[in-house]
Design a protein around this motif. Sequence first.
Motif, mmCIF file in Angstrom:
data_model
loop_
_atom_site.group_PDB
_atom_site.id
_atom_site.type_symbol
_atom_site.label_atom_id
_atom_site.label_comp_id
_atom_site.label_asym_id
_atom_site.label_seq_id
_atom_site.Cartn_x
_atom_site.Cartn_y
_atom_site.Cartn_z
ATOM 1 N N MET A 1 -1.451 -7.690 9.019
ATOM 2 C CA MET A 1 -2.690 -7.109 8.507
ATOM 3 C C MET A 1 -3.821 -7.250 9.531
ATOM 4 S SD MET A 1 -4.759 -8.120 5.014
ATOM 5 C CE MET A 1 -5.417 -9.646 5.670
ATOM 6 N N VAL A 2 -3.964 -8.460 10.078
ATOM 7 C CA VAL A 2 -5.048 -8.719 11.026
ATOM 8 C C VAL A 2 -4.815 -7.998 12.354
ATOM 9 C CG1 VAL A 2 -6.230 -10.537 12.321
ATOM 10 C CG2 VAL A 2 -5.570 -10.936 9.952
ATOM 11 N N ALA A 179 2.940 -6.726 -6.428
ATOM 12 C CA ALA A 179 3.091 -7.507 -7.656
ATOM 13 C C ALA A 179 4.476 -7.318 -8.271
ATOM 14 C CB ALA A 179 2.005 -7.114 -8.656
ATOM 15 N N PHE A 180 4.962 -6.087 -8.278
ATOM 16 C CA PHE A 180 6.278 -5.810 -8.865
ATOM 17 C C PHE A 180 7.384 -6.519 -8.104
ATOM 18 C CE2 PHE A 180 5.015 -1.476 -10.840
ATOM 19 C CZ PHE A 180 4.300 -2.156 -11.807
ATOM 20 N N SER A 312 -3.988 0.701 6.712
ATOM 21 C CA SER A 312 -2.996 -0.353 6.494
ATOM 22 C C SER A 312 -3.681 -1.680 6.201
ATOM 23 C CB SER A 312 -2.099 -0.488 7.728
ATOM 24 O OG SER A 312 -1.215 -1.571 7.612
ATOM 25 N N PHE A 313 -4.717 -1.994 6.960
ATOM 26 C CA PHE A 313 -5.474 -3.238 6.761
ATOM 27 C C PHE A 313 -6.051 -3.295 5.348
ATOM 28 C CE2 PHE A 313 -9.497 -5.563 6.831
ATOM 29 C CZ PHE A 313 -9.125 -6.765 7.407
ATOM 30 N N THR A 314 -6.660 -2.189 4.918
ATOM 31 C CA THR A 314 -7.255 -2.121 3.583
ATOM 32 C C THR A 314 -6.198 -2.246 2.493
ATOM 33 O OG1 THR A 314 -8.989 -0.660 4.438
ATOM 34 C CG2 THR A 314 -8.711 -0.736 2.056
ATOM 35 N N LEU A 318 -6.623 -5.443 0.041
ATOM 36 C CA LEU A 318 -6.950 -5.209 -1.372
ATOM 37 C C LEU A 318 -5.702 -5.071 -2.235
ATOM 38 C CD1 LEU A 318 -9.838 -2.585 -0.950
ATOM 39 C CD2 LEU A 318 -10.014 -5.073 -1.156
ATOM 40 N N GLY A 319 -4.535 -5.023 -1.597
ATOM 41 C CA GLY A 319 -3.302 -4.775 -2.331
ATOM 42 C C GLY A 319 -2.373 -5.960 -2.373
ATOM 43 N N ASP A 320 -1.263 -5.858 -1.634
ATOM 44 C CA ASP A 320 -0.183 -6.834 -1.797
ATOM 45 C C ASP A 320 -0.466 -8.211 -1.204
ATOM 46 O OD1 ASP A 320 -0.115 -5.909 0.771
ATOM 47 O OD2 ASP A 320 2.022 -5.500 0.830
ATOM 48 N N ALA A 321 -1.548 -8.367 -0.445
ATOM 49 C CA ALA A 321 -1.872 -9.702 0.067
ATOM 50 C C ALA A 321 -2.313 -10.638 -1.058
ATOM 51 C CB ALA A 321 -2.970 -9.616 1.128
#
Length: 397
Positions: A1-2, A179-180, A312-314, A318-321
């Motif tokens: 991500m970073v 999450a799934f 991808s970062f966003t 905001l998602g799977d992280a």
Amino acid sequence: MVAAPIFGYLGDRFNRKVILSCGIFFWSIVTLLSSFISKECYWLFVLSRGLVGIGESSYSSISPTIIGDLFTNNSRTMMLSVFYLAIPLGSGLGYILGSSAKVAAGDWHWALRVSPLLGITAGTLILLFVPEPKRGSADQMGRIKTRTSWVCDMKALAKNRSYVFSSLASAAVSFATGAFGMWIPLYLARAQVVQKTAEACTKEICSSTDSLIFGAITCVTGLLGVVIGAATTRLCRQKTERADPLVCAVSMLGSAIFICLIFVVAKKSIVGAYVCIFIGETLLFLNWAITADILMFVVIPTRRATAVAFQSFTSHLLGDAGSPYLIGLISDALQQSYATSALWRFLSLGYALMLCPFIIVLGGMFFLATALFFLDDREKAEKQLSQLTRPTSAVKV
């Protein structure tokens, strides 16, 4: 991500296939070396698994931009779909190949020694045979005469409403899938305990049957979703120029319905839950390639790698992280009231997972917002590209 924004910057300014190949080599070598780390250096093993993300970010940030400069319109949609088919296909084959290598060698370390050889082979083939197209070659018969600074690129992307809304929608997809992947197998295992078709697992290592079934469904639905999404978009473009974001919006909203049904039927029927998962994930994955295609339409070629990287970062940020942790936190908070009840453990996790369909609906709303601004942003990108290019005939030899 970073690491993604770093490779986005490099991908807009330097030779992309060299950066791409180096990323794959790094990815493969780190994976291979991690298989030789002893259990006494577990922290180093964890670090090496994290470093794999650096190679992945180089690949995911740059590859779509090369495809975007080789093809356009329906051809680009088709080729991006083929590219994104590799995600579920590779995931499924990875499980099969890694498991087979582990069984054949009698040692799980060999699961980490097969894929690096394939990765190094792929990186070498890219370096030798994949062309490095000029940025914008598929969009304009000319040569880009100037490049903007990174700060200017970021300001332009922040003002690009189609890009911002589609990126937020992509984060919604990532939130749900993250999450799934973590919690659905456990949720279905608890459902079977409630139905009295299975015993609660008290061992340290529990049966992975639900995980394997869910993984297989995810692979198949990923393949189906990408194919159906590309075909549907191509058909709908004959009716409306806003087809790309509208197809994404409808598929997201439809997915939310079936994902809600998972938590309705799981208490009575595991098969019914799997059917809902299958349909819901297929609709959710419809927008993988289409989202990338939207970006290609509304962002000029010289800042596409930056755009893909920050999308991808966003999506991760905001998602799977954070979504698996958030769902677990909510479930634990709900479970405290009746900690020893198998039924309440099942219900508490289901109530926590109900956050996902709400996030998916929000993602559908973001895609509808994208549809509102899509044509204007595409026209702005085309005008800006024409201002940054000059005809090939005008270039001095």
